[in-house]
Design an enzyme around this catalytic site. Structure first.
Site, PDB file in Angstrom:
ATOM      1  N   PHE A 163      59.111 -65.195 -10.934  1.00  0.00           N
ATOM      2  CA  PHE A 163      57.651 -65.555 -10.757  1.00  0.00           C
ATOM      3  C   PHE A 163      57.790 -66.907 -11.131  1.00  0.00           C
ATOM      4  O   PHE A 163      56.697 -67.885 -10.822  1.00  0.00           O
ATOM      5  CB  PHE A 163      57.450 -64.633 -11.709  1.00  0.00           C
ATOM      6  CG  PHE A 163      55.511 -64.930 -11.875  1.00  0.00           C
ATOM      7  CD1 PHE A 163      54.464 -64.457 -11.706  1.00  0.00           C
ATOM      8  CD2 PHE A 163      55.418 -66.071 -13.150  1.00  0.00           C
ATOM      9  CE1 PHE A 163      52.856 -64.978 -11.531  1.00  0.00           C
ATOM     10  CE2 PHE A 163      53.865 -66.278 -13.799  1.00  0.00           C
ATOM     11  CZ  PHE A 163      53.038 -65.923 -12.463  1.00  0.00           C
TER      12      PHE A 163
ATOM     13  N   ASP B 131      54.237 -64.741  -6.439  1.00  0.00           N
ATOM     14  CA  ASP B 131      55.499 -63.922  -5.963  1.00  0.00           C
ATOM     15  C   ASP B 131      55.977 -62.929  -5.566  1.00  0.00           C
ATOM     16  O   ASP B 131      55.358 -61.431  -6.178  1.00  0.00           O
ATOM     17  CB  ASP B 131      55.388 -63.835  -7.696  1.00  0.00           C
ATOM     18  CG  ASP B 131      56.835 -63.289  -8.222  1.00  0.00           C
ATOM     19  OD1 ASP B 131      57.775 -63.371  -7.486  1.00  0.00           O
ATOM     20  OD2 ASP B 131      56.919 -62.156  -9.365  1.00  0.00           O
TER      21      ASP B 131
ATOM     22  N   ASP C 280      66.520 -63.074 -11.342  1.00  0.00           N
ATOM     23  CA  ASP C 280      66.222 -61.234 -10.224  1.00  0.00           C
ATOM     24  C   ASP C 280      65.645 -61.455  -9.562  1.00  0.00           C
ATOM     25  O   ASP C 280      64.835 -62.768  -8.649  1.00  0.00           O
ATOM     26  CB  ASP C 280      64.571 -61.942 -11.546  1.00  0.00           C
ATOM     27  CG  ASP C 280      63.443 -61.276 -11.055  1.00  0.00           C
ATOM     28  OD1 ASP C 280      63.184 -60.236  -9.621  1.00  0.00           O
ATOM     29  OD2 ASP C 280      62.047 -62.064 -11.170  1.00  0.00           O
TER      30      ASP C 280
ATOM     31  N   ARG D 261      65.068 -51.634 -12.129  1.00  0.00           N
ATOM     32  CA  ARG D 261      64.015 -52.253 -13.207  1.00  0.00           C
ATOM     33  C   ARG D 261      63.302 -50.835 -12.184  1.00  0.00           C
ATOM     34  O   ARG D 261      62.696 -50.946 -11.713  1.00  0.00           O
ATOM     35  CB  ARG D 261      63.745 -53.621 -12.193  1.00  0.00           C
ATOM     36  CG  ARG D 261      62.110 -53.507 -12.757  1.00  0.00           C
ATOM     37  CD  ARG D 261      61.793 -55.372 -12.669  1.00  0.00           C
ATOM     38  NE  ARG D 261      60.464 -55.455 -12.372  1.00  0.00           N
ATOM     39  CZ  ARG D 261      60.016 -57.155 -12.549  1.00  0.00           C
ATOM     40  NH1 ARG D 261      60.723 -58.051 -12.906  1.00  0.00           N
ATOM     41  NH2 ARG D 261      58.764 -57.364 -12.134  1.00  0.00           N
TER      42      ARG D 261
ATOM     43  N   HIS E 258      58.892 -51.467 -16.838  1.00  0.00           N
ATOM     44  CA  HIS E 258      58.265 -52.541 -16.566  1.00  0.00           C
ATOM     45  C   HIS E 258      56.167 -52.163 -17.359  1.00  0.00           C
ATOM     46  O   HIS E 258      56.209 -50.987 -16.636  1.00  0.00           O
ATOM     47  CB  HIS E 258      57.999 -53.805 -15.812  1.00  0.00           C
ATOM     48  CG  HIS E 258      57.358 -54.848 -15.632  1.00  0.00           C
ATOM     49  ND1 HIS E 258      57.549 -55.444 -16.627  1.00  0.00           N
ATOM     50  CD2 HIS E 258      57.324 -55.896 -14.998  1.00  0.00           C
ATOM     51  CE1 HIS E 258      56.812 -57.037 -16.841  1.00  0.00           C
ATOM     52  NE2 HIS E 258      56.414 -56.902 -15.877  1.00  0.00           N
TER      53      HIS E 258
HETATM   54  C1  SPV Z   1      59.609 -62.332 -13.324  1.00  0.00           C
HETATM   55  O1  SPV Z   1      59.049 -63.334 -14.036  1.00  0.00           O
HETATM   56  O2  SPV Z   1      59.272 -62.690 -12.001  1.00  0.00           O
HETATM   57  C2  SPV Z   1      58.995 -61.027 -13.417  1.00  0.00           C
HETATM   58  C3  SPV Z   1      58.740 -60.257 -14.681  1.00  0.00           C
HETATM   59  O3  SPV Z   1      59.954 -60.495 -12.631  1.00  0.00           O
HETATM   60  S1  SPV Z   1      56.659 -60.524 -13.745  1.00  0.00           S
HETATM   61  O4  SPV Z   1      56.696 -61.459 -13.295  1.00  0.00           O
HETATM   62  O5  SPV Z   1      56.137 -60.185 -15.300  1.00  0.00           O
HETATM   63  O6  SPV Z   1      56.777 -58.725 -12.987  1.00  0.00           O
HETATM   64 MG    MG Z   2      60.677 -61.251 -10.621  1.00  0.00          MG
END
Ligand code: SPV
Ligand code: MG
Length: 290
Positions: A44, A54, A81, A155, A186
């Protein structure tokens, strides 16, 4: 102990680990300086730093290069990630050794379809792959690692997709059975109830990982007291801090008609030079420039 061993040991230890997001080596350095245990190589944040959504738009090489640059800058472990793993289990087999070679200590892979959509957006496309398919991707990730201490974190986006707790538990247990070292669960609900209920019901052996962006009221002391969570990730606080600070300073400069007012409120150029690692370079100069 090397960095991967430290990460694995800390993840499994009873004391909660905390990771801060970063989208470049300077953010990683500041997070390490602030005392975070690990760096979250957030998709993200990196997408945001390129001003794109994202949603599997940024290339895997852009992400991999940034993980390598961050891991070279800080001593604390970097958690990459890897979104959905950039394709199917075969793609995962080829990607994991590259992340390992880049110096990261763990990957987090999510059970959404490729191309993914970001999790926290209202009405995002949240489609999940079949459980068996994702087990194959996890097995491929575990088999592809060269260092046994490199961690593969699964995840599940079952709660994000609105599929309910039972589906989330079924998936998390199936992912543990496929070899995951931890399970990231999540949620985008503004109350932590959904997550607390999942944690209470979690019968697995591996530690859980939380990203409490949507429910910030849940503090580290609350999470630690739950006992089953090994790691909390602050998912986007570096990019949000940077955006907030830049917006404010840029607006002040336009309003003031110059930098005369804002200057004293900013970190000094000397501070930035120190953060660039100037002392290390001067030492090299002293030793080798003859
Ligand atoms: C990210 O930081 O890229 C994540 C967490 O995967 S979230 O954006 O909350 O999905
Ligand atoms: Mg992410």
């Amino acid at each position: 102990m090397n960095r991967n061993q430290r990460f694995r040991q800390q993840l499994q230890a009873p004391v909660l680990m905390h990771a801060m997001s970063a989208h470049n080596p300077m953010a990683a350095r500041l997070a390490a300086e602030a005392g975070f245990d690990a760096i979250w190589g957030s998709g993200f944040e990196l997408s945001a730093s390129y001003a794109v959504p994202d949603a599997s738009i940024l290339s895997s090489s852009a992400h991999l290069d940034m993980m390598r640059a961050m891991a070279a800058t800080v001593d604390v472990p970097v958690i990459a990630d890897i979104d959905t793993g950039f394709g199917n289990a075969i793609n995962v087999s080829y990607m994991v050794p590259q992340y390992e070679a880049a110096g990261v200590s763990a990957v987090v892979m999510e059970d959404k379809t490729f191309p993914k959509d970001t999790s926290l957006r209202a009405q995002g496309r949240q489609e999940l792959v079949r459980i068996q398919e994702f087990q194959g991707k996890l097995e491929a990730a575990c088999a592809a690692r060269r260092d046994a201490d490199f961690c593969v974190i699964a995840r599940t986006e079952a709660l994000i997709a609105g599929l309910g707790q039972q589906e989330a538990l079924d998936r998390a247990l199936a992912y543990e059975a496929a070899g995951a070292d931890a399970v990231l669960i999540h949620s985008k609900q503004s109350s932590p109830d959904e997550i607390l209920s999942f944690i209470a019901a979690w019968p697995g052996r591996v530690p859980l990982v939380l990203v409490p962006t949507a429910y910030p009221q849940l503090r580290e002391s609350d999470i630690q007291a739950l006992g089953k969570v090994g790691l909390v990730i602050y998912g986007n606080h570096a990019i949000r801090a940077a955006v907030g600070a830049m917006r404010e300073v840029f607006a002040r400069i336009r309003q003031d008609g110059g930098i005369h007012q804002v200057d004293a409120d900013l970190p000094s150029v000397k501070d930035i030079i120190a953060l660039q690692g100037d002392a290390g370079m001067r030492e090299l100069e002293r030793r080798y420039l003859k």
